[in-house]
Design an enzyme around this catalytic site. Sequence first.
Site, PDB file in Angstrom:
ATOM      1  N   GLY A   1       1.429  88.135  32.549  1.00  0.00           N
ATOM      2  CA  GLY A   1       0.699  88.962  33.502  1.00  0.00           C
ATOM      3  C   GLY A   1      -0.797  89.006  33.288  1.00  0.00           C
ATOM      4  O   GLY A   1      -1.468  89.873  33.843  1.00  0.00           O
ATOM      5  N   LYS A   2      -1.364  88.074  32.552  1.00  0.00           N
ATOM      6  CA  LYS A   2      -2.804  88.112  32.283  1.00  0.00           C
ATOM      7  C   LYS A   2      -3.608  87.946  33.570  1.00  0.00           C
ATOM      8  O   LYS A   2      -4.474  88.756  33.887  1.00  0.00           O
ATOM      9  CB  LYS A   2      -3.180  87.011  31.277  1.00  0.00           C
ATOM     10  CG  LYS A   2      -2.471  87.158  29.944  1.00  0.00           C
ATOM     11  CD  LYS A   2      -2.867  86.100  28.965  1.00  0.00           C
ATOM     12  CE  LYS A   2      -2.419  84.718  29.372  1.00  0.00           C
ATOM     13  NZ  LYS A   2      -0.961  84.553  29.446  1.00  0.00           N
TER      14      LYS A   2
ATOM     15  N   LYS B   1       8.190  86.101  16.783  1.00  0.00           N
ATOM     16  CA  LYS B   1       9.414  85.523  16.219  1.00  0.00           C
ATOM     17  C   LYS B   1      10.567  86.507  16.297  1.00  0.00           C
ATOM     18  O   LYS B   1      11.707  86.143  16.615  1.00  0.00           O
ATOM     19  CB  LYS B   1       9.173  85.102  14.761  1.00  0.00           C
ATOM     20  CG  LYS B   1       8.271  83.883  14.645  1.00  0.00           C
ATOM     21  CD  LYS B   1       7.929  83.607  13.193  1.00  0.00           C
ATOM     22  CE  LYS B   1       7.082  82.340  13.057  1.00  0.00           C
ATOM     23  NZ  LYS B   1       6.619  82.163  11.673  1.00  0.00           N
TER      24      LYS B   1
ATOM     25  N   SER C   1       6.254  77.658   7.897  1.00  0.00           N
ATOM     26  CA  SER C   1       7.125  78.825   7.958  1.00  0.00           C
ATOM     27  C   SER C   1       8.603  78.474   8.066  1.00  0.00           C
ATOM     28  O   SER C   1       9.460  79.340   8.001  1.00  0.00           O
ATOM     29  CB  SER C   1       6.711  79.743   9.106  1.00  0.00           C
ATOM     30  OG  SER C   1       7.014  79.133  10.328  1.00  0.00           O
TER      31      SER C   1
ATOM     32  N   GLY D   1       2.811  83.672  31.467  1.00  0.00           N
ATOM     33  CA  GLY D   1       3.653  84.494  32.324  1.00  0.00           C
ATOM     34  C   GLY D   1       3.769  85.940  31.905  1.00  0.00           C
ATOM     35  O   GLY D   1       4.673  86.643  32.325  1.00  0.00           O
TER      36      GLY D   1
HETATM   37  N1  LIG Z   1       3.927  93.891  33.604  1.00  0.00           N
HETATM   38  C1  LIG Z   1       4.203  93.250  34.729  1.00  0.00           C
HETATM   39  N2  LIG Z   1       4.629  93.917  35.797  1.00  0.00           N
HETATM   40  C2  LIG Z   1       4.916  93.281  36.925  1.00  0.00           C
HETATM   41  N3  LIG Z   1       4.803  91.960  37.111  1.00  0.00           N
HETATM   42  C3  LIG Z   1       4.382  91.235  36.080  1.00  0.00           C
HETATM   43  C4  LIG Z   1       4.045  91.836  34.851  1.00  0.00           C
HETATM   44  N4  LIG Z   1       3.639  90.870  34.007  1.00  0.00           N
HETATM   45  C5  LIG Z   1       3.696  89.725  34.693  1.00  0.00           C
HETATM   46  N5  LIG Z   1       4.139  89.919  35.938  1.00  0.00           N
HETATM   47  C6  LIG Z   1       4.356  88.891  36.967  1.00  0.00           C
HETATM   48  O1  LIG Z   1       4.683  87.672  36.321  1.00  0.00           O
HETATM   49  C7  LIG Z   1       4.113  86.574  36.956  1.00  0.00           C
HETATM   50  C8  LIG Z   1       3.297  85.711  36.010  1.00  0.00           C
HETATM   51  O2  LIG Z   1       2.124  86.387  35.614  1.00  0.00           O
HETATM   52  P1  LIG Z   1       0.691  85.696  35.445  1.00  0.00           P
HETATM   53  O3  LIG Z   1       0.566  84.558  36.334  1.00  0.00           O
HETATM   54  O4  LIG Z   1      -0.318  86.750  35.527  1.00  0.00           O
HETATM   55  O5  LIG Z   1       0.827  85.173  33.995  1.00  0.00           O
HETATM   56  P2  LIG Z   1      -0.313  84.692  33.003  1.00  0.00           P
HETATM   57  O6  LIG Z   1      -0.244  85.590  31.826  1.00  0.00           O
HETATM   58  O7  LIG Z   1      -1.599  84.581  33.691  1.00  0.00           O
HETATM   59  O8  LIG Z   1       0.234  83.275  32.569  1.00  0.00           O
HETATM   60  P3  LIG Z   1      -0.589  81.957  32.117  1.00  0.00           P
HETATM   61  O9  LIG Z   1      -0.994  82.144  30.699  1.00  0.00           O
HETATM   62  O10 LIG Z   1       0.451  80.887  32.236  1.00  0.00           O
HETATM   63  O11 LIG Z   1      -1.694  81.843  33.045  1.00  0.00           O
HETATM   64  C9  LIG Z   1       3.276  87.138  38.072  1.00  0.00           C
HETATM   65  O12 LIG Z   1       3.988  87.005  39.270  1.00  0.00           O
HETATM   66  C10 LIG Z   1       3.089  88.580  37.702  1.00  0.00           C
HETATM   67  O13 LIG Z   1       2.949  89.397  38.840  1.00  0.00           O
END
Ligand SMILES: Nc1ncnc2c1ncn2[C@@H]1O[C@H](COP(=O)(O)OP(=O)(O)OP(=O)(O)O)[C@@H](O)[C@H]1O
Length: 791
Positions: free
Chosen positions: A366-367, A731, A688, A364
């Site tokens: 944003g990747k 952490k 840890s 979550g």
């Molecule tokens: N920096 C950011 N700005 C705006 N929205 C964000 C940002 N980072 C994440 N989000 C939002 O958070 C939600 C989750 O992001 P995303 O699905 O890309 O996660 P992920 O890193 O791919 O997670 P996973 O590892 O579970 O696949 C999405 O709706 C995304 O638009």
Amino acid sequence: MFNRGKEKKKEGVRLPEELPVLPQSEVVVFPSLIVPLGTADAAAIKLIDDAAAGDKLVGFFAQRPDSKEVTDLYSVGTAAVIARMFKLPDGSVHVFFQGLDRIELKKITQVEPYLKAKVEVLEDKVEKSPELEALVRNLITLFQKVVELAPNLPRELNIAVLNIPDPGSLADFVAAHINLKPEEKQQILEAIDVTQRIRKLTVFVNRELEVLELGSKIQSQAREEMTKAQREFFLREQLKAIQKELGEIDERTVEINELRERLAQAKLPPEAAKEAERELERLAKMPPAAAEYTVSRTYLDWLINLPWAKSTEDNLDISRASRVLDEDHYDLDKVKERILDYLAVRKLKPDTRGPILCFVGPPGTGKTSVGQSIARALGRKFVRMSLGGIRDEADIRGHRRTYVGALPGRIIQGLRRAESNNPLFMLDEIDKIGADFRGDPAAALLEVLDPEQNFSFVDHYLDVPFDLSRVMFITTANIVDPIPPALLDRMEVIELPGYTENEKLHIARKFLIPKQLKENGLNAEQLEIKDEAVVSIVRNYTREAGLRNLEREIGTICRKVARRIAEGKSEAAVVTADKLHDYLGPKKFRYEIAEEADEVGVATGLAWTPAGGDLIFVEATLVPGKGNLILTGKLGDVMQESAKAALTHIRSLTAREQTKLDIPKDFYEKNDIHVHVPDGSIPKDGPSAGITMAVALASAVTKRLVSKDVGMTGEITLRGKVLPVGGIRDKVLAAHRAGLKRVILPAENEKDLEEVPQEVKEELDFIFVKTIDEALEAALNQRASTNQPPC
Ligand SMILES: Nc1ncnc2c1ncn2[C@@H]1O[C@H](COP(=O)(O)OP(=O)(O)OP(=O)(O)O)[C@@H](O)[C@H]1O
Ligand SMILES: [Mg+2]
């Protein structure tokens, strides 16, 4: 054939008492009708000659069936007169007789040289009645139908039948023309009563009509089938002619030609084109019904539909790309910078290969969504494929075509879906790729990602190289460690570490809330979520590094509000922190741990999980016993060992007078010690938590309170040293998220604080320790008040 001059004839011809008789075997002659007769029989010729020379009158009688004697004749016959006669050169005679009257055979008077008999004229019995009238009309209609259907009867009979005024003659006329057996004809001849005659005849005509109708039905059916088949045949022939005219010989050739054309349009590279041509020739020689045909056809379809030469134009406008990236995501500067750098280089050197980026971070963060945003900024197609759980090399590289139902691997499938040879290809969860007896997918992936090899990536199914070098690969992972080193080596790791409370608030306000409002059909006037409410969601309803749950909870609020508005119960809603309970139910996490009363025997540890950092609570308690150590909470080996090491260290402290801790010397002789780490169902491991165990144990033994506002992490040695551990940034962020005020860290980890955002560092106090004693010093408060149970 029919002589209507019956009256005249009757007046004109008077029958003698005796007549020469012509016996007939199959033929029944009716009065008023002309009968042709040909014969070579000497007796018959003599009879005819004699008659012709005299009054020209003859009597016809039919022979009874199975008769043996010439004289065995029916008693009713017909008198006739010779109308015309020819002699043929072979000696035979042809005669037309005109039938005259019914006659009754009274007595045979001569047998040789031909028969002669005494006869008597039989007059028709006619009784005019409505019945007769009806019978006559019915007979005419029936006969006309018969004429319509019977192929051998001329149409003129339809008119002729209307012109016979005398019912008896009408019946004779009809009986002479329809298909009757000789016996049946004889029955009609013998019926002197005209009403009887017509009645009898009607039965026969009806039967005949039925037979004819059935026949015609069968006929027309047969004809219909024939015409359908003929039509099809005709059309096919025409089609062939047209194709021939156009230079296309048959269906197969048309298909092959079409395939060839599409292959040309697909612009295959030389090697693939050669293979395609070979396959096409094979196909042309195969019968379409062969199983091989479909296999071959499917293969060609794949070749045709791959984007060999199709690509999208990169949008190299850097300021526009920057704007797009900022529009979609807050922060993530490192990622954005890297993409803009790449664009700049591409602008200067167009054949630059795409970098292979690896986004690493908790769920979550944003990747995936930043990957989509990059594709949008560059103007490339986006395809995504999850590698989670892939164990079979064939998933990446496909099965050889010799396997039944073989298909290309997922890389090639993804490219076909993208319809472009330079999409942004996201390989999710590269850290969860597995390997087993079916081959190592990581090795296949290496070929995909390695810029030295991927310009000629060979999928097993395609069996010809496909150039992947223009594809921009981005992989994602939650953690770096499980990624096979060979793969990691070829990628550029960019970390997306997770967000602080402040950043989350920002992102929620700018991105998540507007997005969820839109998804649920609401506008900003209908729902306002106050900042304090967002902060409260972050603190009390989610405990995560990313934004998944925050977004989900915001979505829940939006749905509830949307429902109320749709039901007409309210027009708009303002969500404040104290209303969250109504929308989201009770709080899921305790945020205010730091504010809770200090306790004996419970220490707060900082743990690292793939989802980011988290808190764990180590509980220790003394119960009367014999110094046994009881460990519960699904602790792994390493964790159990660090509990033992912690206990041993605490025991060793009792031997040392100089310790500031007031530890009863014999505590382990009279007590069992139980260490438990709650969330008992989740397996926990790692070194840890050593420092946390030591603090919990020391607290339990000394009855000193552990500060609630402090979190800690660090490995310990038997000798009381504290060793550095990993995951410091996560952490520390977890401690901050949970609202702790102080963090105890191994001294050697101080350098890792660099990765921690400034705002977090400002809100926390860090205590760096080299020994357990220092940690105990920092974590333990004064002794608990008296009412603790004695040990
Ligand atoms: N920096 C950011 N700005 C705006 N929205 C964000 C940002 N980072 C994440 N989000 C939002 O958070 C939600 C989750 O992001 P995303 O699905 O890309 O996660 P992920 O890193 O791919 O997670 P996973 O590892 O579970 O696949 C999405 O709706 C995304 O638009
Ligand atoms: Mg994702």
